[in-house]
Design an enzyme around this catalytic site. Structure first.
Site, PDB file in Angstrom:
ATOM      1  N   ASP A 178      -2.103   5.794  -7.721  1.00 55.45           N
ATOM      2  CA  ASP A 178      -2.327   5.052  -6.483  1.00 55.45           C
ATOM      3  C   ASP A 178      -1.323   5.552  -5.453  1.00 55.45           C
ATOM      4  O   ASP A 178      -0.535   6.462  -5.727  1.00 55.45           O
ATOM      5  CB  ASP A 178      -2.218   3.547  -6.706  1.00 55.45           C
ATOM      6  N   HIS A 249      -6.146   5.856  -1.611  1.00 60.09           N
ATOM      7  CA  HIS A 249      -5.096   5.494  -2.569  1.00 60.09           C
ATOM      8  C   HIS A 249      -4.441   6.748  -3.163  1.00 60.09           C
ATOM      9  O   HIS A 249      -4.161   6.804  -4.357  1.00 60.09           O
ATOM     10  CB  HIS A 249      -5.665   4.602  -3.678  1.00 60.09           C
ATOM     11  N   GLU A 312     -11.772   1.451  -0.970  1.00 60.69           N
ATOM     12  CA  GLU A 312     -10.866   1.280   0.173  1.00 60.69           C
ATOM     13  C   GLU A 312     -10.464   2.628   0.788  1.00 60.69           C
ATOM     14  O   GLU A 312      -9.312   3.052   0.698  1.00 60.69           O
ATOM     15  CB  GLU A 312      -9.639   0.480  -0.275  1.00 60.69           C
ATOM     16  N   TRP A 379     -16.640  -5.274  -7.818  1.00 63.09           N
ATOM     17  CA  TRP A 379     -15.401  -6.042  -7.645  1.00 63.09           C
ATOM     18  C   TRP A 379     -15.367  -6.902  -6.394  1.00 63.09           C
ATOM     19  O   TRP A 379     -14.689  -7.939  -6.372  1.00 63.09           O
ATOM     20  CB  TRP A 379     -14.195  -5.107  -7.657  1.00 63.09           C
TER      21      TRP A 379
END
Length: 531
Positions: A178, A249, A312, A379
């Site tokens: 990450d 990330h 993201e 999610w």
């Protein structure tokens, strides 16, 4: 000794009978002669019970007091039939996994002292008479452990595997990279761990308060460390699914190799939490880098399913970037968001060419067609899971409002670092993994579900224990047992009276049902609760 109605997760069928079987120095334990499939479970149980009971439990083949066998008459995958009577214990299993879960059931039936690694129990060891018929509801019963935000030493990962196995969970989703750290040794790119595995400090609590701890943090696993984890997990019928998160990330990787980024800046490994605009560029060299990284990953992790993230991904840096503009022109793309889908497809196809299946967060549904066979982790809610199933993709359900175990557990003022939604043990237990409207006639399938342990606010194994348990115990019953057998009040009784003592014996520093112990609080560390 405990009773049949104290087991967790609750078995499919329970048929208690009158009587007790005593175990003593003459008790033997083995698989039936020449049953190689059942022998590993017998060997595992012998080792576990020898440590806890001090009994020798010598092998004696088909004449053993406790006997394991695999049989064709048990047809459900991972299923078993367990009978205890005056003649001894007979386990008949569908496969090696079923035999192992029967072994876990026997350990539970012996009571909490059977979960210790030394003999402390002074009374007799007894098993209640009766029969159990059992098998799991779902094939994917998972737990995600985020070792990127806060590194978890290898020994603690192995312990987490044991805790999954004790709950009959069978997937460890290992979030290895990450913005805040790169934990996987890539021999071709040594700076990923020399530079990317370490950050100068970490944000203390939620980002809204602007507080940092001033303490360097880092660590990584060698490839042999990870091979050891994989082998250890396999012996306990836990499949390790690794994840390299891309193309967002990725600041830890960009810090190690700045040419992977979209700017000329030398970035540090990120010390903050949240969504980060520093994403990978879309140059040919970056794609080659990713293929090399995944090639080394595949050498370490033999499982079919490989995580590639995809969540993201801000497109800000692609909107005014010459490399991105050239790639868009080549692809005939009109929106930088299409680059997100392009890079996901490149890696998914690379995995497919090597016989592996890509596994990504549900954002990968939003960015163009996915390769056939890709698995989606739903999610952000349940809607993406429904859409993925109807598009023909298999799905793992992990909606944040139901199974994110870093979220706060109560409204108490001393709840440590209270972030996210309120998610109690009871809330987790009430979760139903099959979304409304999804049927067996859909082109894709709901493989199962997983609970996610993100570690932005969990900086030690003790904090992971507190966040994960006993909510992960509740989740284990959700994915194993039938919905009609789940009764919240009865579950809470079993949890408090029988299962928390098992966790105590295992040394798990779980959150008490009444609230945190004084040393589990984190006064002064800011949270950010939300509805």
């Amino acid at each position: 000794m405990t009773s049949f109605d104290a087991l967790l997760p609750r078995p499919v069928e329970l048929r208690p009978a009158d009587g007790l079987l005593s175990l003593d120095a003459g008790t033997t334990l083995d698989a039936d002669d020449a049953d190689d499939a059942a022998e590993p479970a017998a060997a595992w149980l012998r080792g576990a019970l020898r440590a806890a009971t001090g009994l020798p439990l010598r092998p004696a083949g088909a004449e053993s007091t406790i006997r394991f066998a695999t049989v064709a008459t048990v047809t459900e995958p991972e299923g078993y039939r367990l009978r205890v009577d005056a003649d001894g214990v007979l386990v008949e299993a569908a496969d090696p996994a079923g035999a192992f879960y029967a072994a876990q059931t026997i350990r539970q039936l012996l009571g909490a002292p059977a979960f210790r690694t030394g003999a402390v129990h002074s009374g007799p060891w007894r098993l209640p008479f009766g029969e159990i018929v059992d098998h799991p509801r779902f094939g994917w019963r998972g737990g995600l452990l985020d070792v990127a935000r806060h590194f978890m030493p290898k020994a603690d990962v192995l312990r987490f595997v044991d805790l999954l196995a004790a709950h009959k969970l069978n997937v460890l989703h290992l979030h290895l990279t990450d913005d805040q750290g790169w934990r996987f040794e890539v021999r071709r790119y040594p700076k990923l761990t020399e530079v990317g595995a370490w950050r100068t400090e970490s944000r203390a609590g939620h980002r809204t308060e602007g507080v940092f701890d001033g303490r360097p943090h880092g660590g990584y696993y060698t490839q042999d460390d990870l091979r050891e984890i994989v082998a250890y997990a396999a012996e306990r019928h836990v499949t390790v699914v690794p994840e390299i998160d891309l193309p967002g990330h990725m600041q830890a990787a960009i810090a190690a190799y700045p040419a992977l980024g979209n700017t000329s800046a030398q970035l540090p490994v990120w010390t903050d939490w949240g969504i980060n605009e520093n994403v990978l560029n879309v140059a040919d060299g970056t794609l080659e880098f990713l293929r090399h990284v995944f090639d080394e990953l595949l050498e370490v992790f033999p499982g079919t399913v490989i995580g590639l993230g995809g969540d993201e991904v801000p497109t800000t840096q692609w909107r005014d970037n010459a490399v991105a503009a050239r790639r868009m022109a080549e692809l005939g793309a009109t929106d930088p968001a299409e680059l997100h889908g392009w890079i996901i497809r490149q890696i998914a196809e690379h995995l497919a060419a090597q016989g592996r299946t890509a596994y990504g967060w549900d954002e990968i549904l939003d960015v163009g067609p996915l390769p056939a066979g890709a698995v989606v982790a739903s999610w952000r809610g349940e809607e993406a899971g429904v859409a993925a199933v109807r598009a023909g993709h298999d799905v793992v359900m992990c909606p944040e409002k139901h199974v994110y175990l870093d979220y706060r557990q109560s409204e108490l003022a001393d709840e440590p670092i209270p972030v996210g939604r309120l998610l109690t043990v009871e809330d987790v237990y009430r979760y139903e993994p099959i979304p409304d409207g999804v049927t067996g006639a859909e082109p894709g399938r709901v493989l199962g579900a997983q609970a996610n342990v993100w570690t932005e606010f969990l900086d030690s194994p003790r904090r992971v224990d507190y966040a994960a348990f006993p909510r992960l115990s509740a989740f284990a019953e959700v994915v194993w047992s039938r919905p009609e057998d789940r009764k919240p009040e009865e579950f809470l009784r079993r949890l408090a009276a029988d299962h928390l003592p098992r966790l105590d014996a295992l040394g798990v520093e779980y959150r008490p049902l009444a609230g945190p112990r004084p040393w589990q609080t984190r006064p002064g560390v800011p949270g950010f609760p939300r509805d």
